[in-house]
Scaffold this motif. Structure first.
Motif, PDB file in Angstrom:
ATOM      1  N   LEU A  33       0.872  -1.187   0.274  1.00  0.00           N
ATOM      2  CA  LEU A  33       0.105  -0.097   0.061  1.00  0.00           C
ATOM      3  C   LEU A  33       0.941   1.298   0.166  1.00  0.00           C
ATOM      4  O   LEU A  33       0.370   2.371   0.602  1.00  0.00           O
ATOM      5  N   ASN A  34       2.302   1.103  -0.688  1.00  0.00           N
ATOM      6  CA  ASN A  34       3.084   2.307  -0.587  1.00  0.00           C
ATOM      7  C   ASN A  34       2.238   3.146  -1.549  1.00  0.00           C
ATOM      8  O   ASN A  34       1.953   3.268  -2.560  1.00  0.00           O
ATOM      9  N   ALA A  35       2.473   4.511  -1.049  1.00  0.00           N
ATOM     10  CA  ALA A  35       1.922   5.766  -1.716  1.00  0.00           C
ATOM     11  C   ALA A  35       3.261   6.165  -2.829  1.00  0.00           C
ATOM     12  O   ALA A  35       4.124   5.879  -2.589  1.00  0.00           O
ATOM     13  N   VAL A  36       2.652   6.699  -3.960  1.00  0.00           N
ATOM     14  CA  VAL A  36       3.491   7.097  -4.956  1.00  0.00           C
ATOM     15  C   VAL A  36       4.465   8.192  -4.076  1.00  0.00           C
ATOM     16  O   VAL A  36       4.043   9.384  -3.753  1.00  0.00           O
TER      17      VAL A  36
ATOM     18  N   LEU B 109      -3.778  17.775   0.885  1.00  0.00           N
ATOM     19  CA  LEU B 109      -3.161  16.852   0.083  1.00  0.00           C
ATOM     20  C   LEU B 109      -1.922  16.245   1.020  1.00  0.00           C
ATOM     21  O   LEU B 109      -1.679  14.943   0.711  1.00  0.00           O
ATOM     22  N   ARG B 110      -1.280  17.115   1.673  1.00  0.00           N
ATOM     23  CA  ARG B 110      -0.087  16.359   2.496  1.00  0.00           C
ATOM     24  C   ARG B 110      -0.788  15.512   3.680  1.00  0.00           C
ATOM     25  O   ARG B 110      -0.107  14.460   3.819  1.00  0.00           O
ATOM     26  N   GLU B 111      -1.974  16.002   4.182  1.00  0.00           N
ATOM     27  CA  GLU B 111      -2.356  15.117   5.074  1.00  0.00           C
ATOM     28  C   GLU B 111      -3.111  13.760   4.543  1.00  0.00           C
ATOM     29  O   GLU B 111      -2.939  12.510   5.210  1.00  0.00           O
ATOM     30  N   LEU B 112      -3.471  13.745   3.247  1.00  0.00           N
ATOM     31  CA  LEU B 112      -4.140  12.369   2.826  1.00  0.00           C
ATOM     32  C   LEU B 112      -2.953  11.648   2.312  1.00  0.00           C
ATOM     33  O   LEU B 112      -2.854  10.417   2.377  1.00  0.00           O
ATOM     34  N   ARG B 113      -1.639  12.194   2.061  1.00  0.00           N
ATOM     35  CA  ARG B 113      -0.574  11.283   1.710  1.00  0.00           C
ATOM     36  C   ARG B 113      -0.020  10.609   3.036  1.00  0.00           C
ATOM     37  O   ARG B 113       0.213   9.440   2.995  1.00  0.00           O
ATOM     38  N   ASN B 114      -0.093  11.414   4.250  1.00  0.00           N
ATOM     39  CA  ASN B 114       0.362  10.930   5.414  1.00  0.00           C
ATOM     40  C   ASN B 114      -0.755   9.841   5.703  1.00  0.00           C
ATOM     41  O   ASN B 114      -0.296   8.649   6.336  1.00  0.00           O
ATOM     42  N   GLN B 115      -1.935   9.956   5.490  1.00  0.00           N
ATOM     43  CA  GLN B 115      -2.989   8.898   5.814  1.00  0.00           C
ATOM     44  C   GLN B 115      -2.822   7.481   4.941  1.00  0.00           C
ATOM     45  O   GLN B 115      -3.047   6.428   5.458  1.00  0.00           O
ATOM     46  N   VAL B 116      -2.340   7.829   3.687  1.00  0.00           N
ATOM     47  CA  VAL B 116      -1.915   6.577   2.906  1.00  0.00           C
ATOM     48  C   VAL B 116      -0.508   5.817   3.440  1.00  0.00           C
ATOM     49  O   VAL B 116      -0.858   4.596   3.635  1.00  0.00           O
TER      50      VAL B 116
ATOM     51  N   ARG C 273      -6.602   7.294  -1.702  1.00  0.00           N
ATOM     52  CA  ARG C 273      -5.685   7.958  -3.064  1.00  0.00           C
ATOM     53  C   ARG C 273      -6.777   8.489  -3.824  1.00  0.00           C
ATOM     54  O   ARG C 273      -6.641   9.581  -4.545  1.00  0.00           O
ATOM     55  N   ASN C 274      -8.238   7.944  -3.900  1.00  0.00           N
ATOM     56  CA  ASN C 274      -9.042   8.196  -5.062  1.00  0.00           C
ATOM     57  C   ASN C 274      -9.689   9.865  -4.226  1.00  0.00           C
ATOM     58  O   ASN C 274      -9.619  10.813  -4.852  1.00  0.00           O
ATOM     59  N   THR C 275      -9.576   9.896  -2.645  1.00  0.00           N
ATOM     60  CA  THR C 275     -10.101  10.912  -2.118  1.00  0.00           C
ATOM     61  C   THR C 275      -8.857  12.178  -2.427  1.00  0.00           C
ATOM     62  O   THR C 275      -9.130  13.278  -2.615  1.00  0.00           O
ATOM     63  N   ALA C 276      -7.575  11.881  -2.409  1.00  0.00           N
ATOM     64  CA  ALA C 276      -6.569  12.891  -2.791  1.00  0.00           C
ATOM     65  C   ALA C 276      -6.779  13.221  -3.979  1.00  0.00           C
ATOM     66  O   ALA C 276      -6.479  14.289  -4.421  1.00  0.00           O
ATOM     67  N   GLN C 277      -7.036  12.288  -5.036  1.00  0.00           N
ATOM     68  CA  GLN C 277      -7.218  12.815  -6.440  1.00  0.00           C
ATOM     69  C   GLN C 277      -8.593  13.901  -6.557  1.00  0.00           C
ATOM     70  O   GLN C 277      -8.286  14.753  -7.138  1.00  0.00           O
ATOM     71  N   LEU C 278      -9.507  13.460  -5.882  1.00  0.00           N
ATOM     72  CA  LEU C 278     -10.839  14.420  -5.912  1.00  0.00           C
ATOM     73  C   LEU C 278     -10.158  15.697  -5.492  1.00  0.00           C
ATOM     74  O   LEU C 278     -10.793  16.820  -5.767  1.00  0.00           O
ATOM     75  N   THR C 279      -9.562  15.529  -4.142  1.00  0.00           N
ATOM     76  CA  THR C 279      -9.135  16.843  -3.592  1.00  0.00           C
ATOM     77  C   THR C 279      -8.218  18.037  -4.454  1.00  0.00           C
ATOM     78  O   THR C 279      -8.243  19.008  -4.379  1.00  0.00           O
TER      79      THR C 279
END
Length: 452
Positions: free
Chosen positions: A39-42, A70-77, A159-165
């Motif tokens: 589940l590694n983030a890009v 977006l930074r928070e969502l990357r941290n959540q991933v 990841r989809n939420t990050a794309q929507l954001t």
């Protein structure tokens, strides 16, 4: 209800099924190999961006780089990946240490009769223990697989939420960029018109001195020049305000007045449909509801664990007794759910209601996006026709201004008529900039609906 969800997923296109079911397939392969889902983030590589951006793409890139959401969502991933590793560790051997030193005092008479205290047959006088216990779940492959699939589904949702954001952020920055660009066009038109008026002012002074025009006529023109100077200052302040708002939205710490570059028109793409991030969210929700139902089923299966411990347990604190109380034990623990008041069926009903809500939102958004797309296409066609008419009228107005300027130099046209022609020309320029900006807004709005 579970069969209906499987039917819904089977009806999805093959390429969408591959996207939706990729994480569970990876989970199955990794569980079979003893691993956890990937589940590694890009990785995010910070591009070299200008400190004072001027292009729309640079503003969007800076806004994405500075966005705390977006930074928070990357941290959540990243947290989701750690949760998968934590779940893998929970399935391994767990070792706990316990210690006890408990005394049960009692008062007895001389004949041995108890006066106060617990019954010695129960307490044995005390409990002194130091034990290390190890446990390991057995035959829980189905539970582990479903937990990994749920974690994989959560990662996809993040990841989809990050794309929507990121898409919403791009929409906001683009809209404000176009607003600032329209203000810049108005300021540029005002500067050009003022330069023309000032150049004409020098010629009119000579004509007034030559007696071709009266002083009162020149004063009307002079007032128009001063009015245009005020209009230019107002347009300059409006541009600074809109540029500051754009920088605030993108997180750019700069106050210098720069010239924005003309934004390019985005390509015309078809409606994204089910592949759009907003639509994909409902597909992920359907998958998550199916996994929740499987989690309910798995929770009602018997659970078997192996346990073992080693240490000492004694009823006496004397060293001789403690030295003879060392030992080990081992065995199996079996848990079988029998009856819980029909909670399983109640959970099924809750999931069924959630599925109905999901289908309602999905159907409404599908129709809404189609309507928006068709409406924007109609607006773009109307804007193209309007721009063609305005450009044709603007060519005529430019020719009329040039002809009137020549006649003004010979005194064949009064100053008031020349000012009226200039006003009409400026109005057409304003209408042209507004129509071009509105067309760009519609094109970018169409581009958002085509985002994959």
């Amino acid at each position: 209800m579970g069969d209906s969800r499987f039917y819904l997923i089977r009806r999805l296109p093959a390429h969408l099924l591959l996207v939706v079911l990729l994480a569970p397939a990876l989970v199955r392969a990794q569980v079979a190999g003893g691993g956890s889902p990937a589940l590694n983030a890009v990785p995010i590589v910070a591009p070299a961006l200008p400190a004072s951006p001027r292009r729309l793409a640079d503003f969007v890139a800076v806004a994405r780089l500075n966005s705390p959401q977006l930074r928070e969502l990357r941290n959540q991933v990243g947290q989701n990946r750690l949760d998968s590793l934590r779940r893998k560790a929970q399935n391994g051997i767990q070792v706990n240490g316990t210690g006890a030193a408990v005394v049960y005092p009692s008062i007895t008479r001389s004949n041995g009769e108890a006066v106060a205290g617990y019954d010695p047959a129960i307490t044995n006088g005390g409990n002194y223990a130091a034990v290390a216990q190890a446990s390991k779940p057995l035959f829980n492959r189905a539970l582990l697989q479903n937990d990994y699939r749920i974690l994989g589904s959560q990662g996809q949702v993040l990841r989809n939420t990050a794309q929507l954001t990121a898409l919403d952020l791009r929409r906001s920055v683009t809209d404000q960029f176009l607003t600032a660009y329209a203000a810049q066009l108005q300021m540029s038109f005002a500067q050009t018109l003022l330069a023309q008026l000032r150049q004409q002012d020098r010629q009119l002074r000579q004509l007034v001195e030559a007696g071709i025009f009266k002083q009162t006529q020149y004063l009307s023109f002079y007032l128009s020049v001063r009015t245009q100077e005020v209009v230019l200052e107002q347009n300059r302040l409006a541009y600074r305000r809109e540029l500051g708002t754009l920088r605030t939205l993108a997180g750019v710490a700069d106050t210098a007045v720069v010239t924005l570059e003309t934004p390019a028109s985005p390509p015309r793409l078809p409606l994204a449909g089910l592949l759009a991030p907003a639509q994909r969210q409902f597909t992920l929700d359907s998958l998550r509801l199916q996994l929740d139902r499987q989690a309910v089923d798995v929770a009602y299966r018997p659970r078997l664990s192996a346990v073992a411990d080693a240490g000492l347990q004694s009823t006496s604190y004397r060293p001789r007794a403690l030295s003879r109380s060392l030992g080990v034990s081992g065995g199996l623990l079996l848990s079988v759910p029998l009856f819980d008041g029909h909670q399983r069926q109640l959970q099924y009903q809750r999931l069924a209601l959630s599925e109905q809500s999901r289908q309602g939102y999905r159907d409404f958004l599908t129709v809404q996006r189609r309507q928006q797309y068709e409406q924007l296409e109609g607006q773009i066609r109307a804007a193209d026709a309007l721009l063609a008419r305005i450009r044709e009228q603007l060519r005529v107005a430019e020719a009329l201004v040039a002809a009137t300027r020549q006649q003004l130099a010979t005194g064949d046209v009064v100053i008031l008529d020349y000012l009226n022609v200039l006003t009409s020309y400026r109005t057409l320029q304003f209408s042209l900039s507004q129509a071009e900006t509105d067309r760009l807004r519609s094109l970018y709005a169409l581009d958002y609906l085509a985002e994959y």
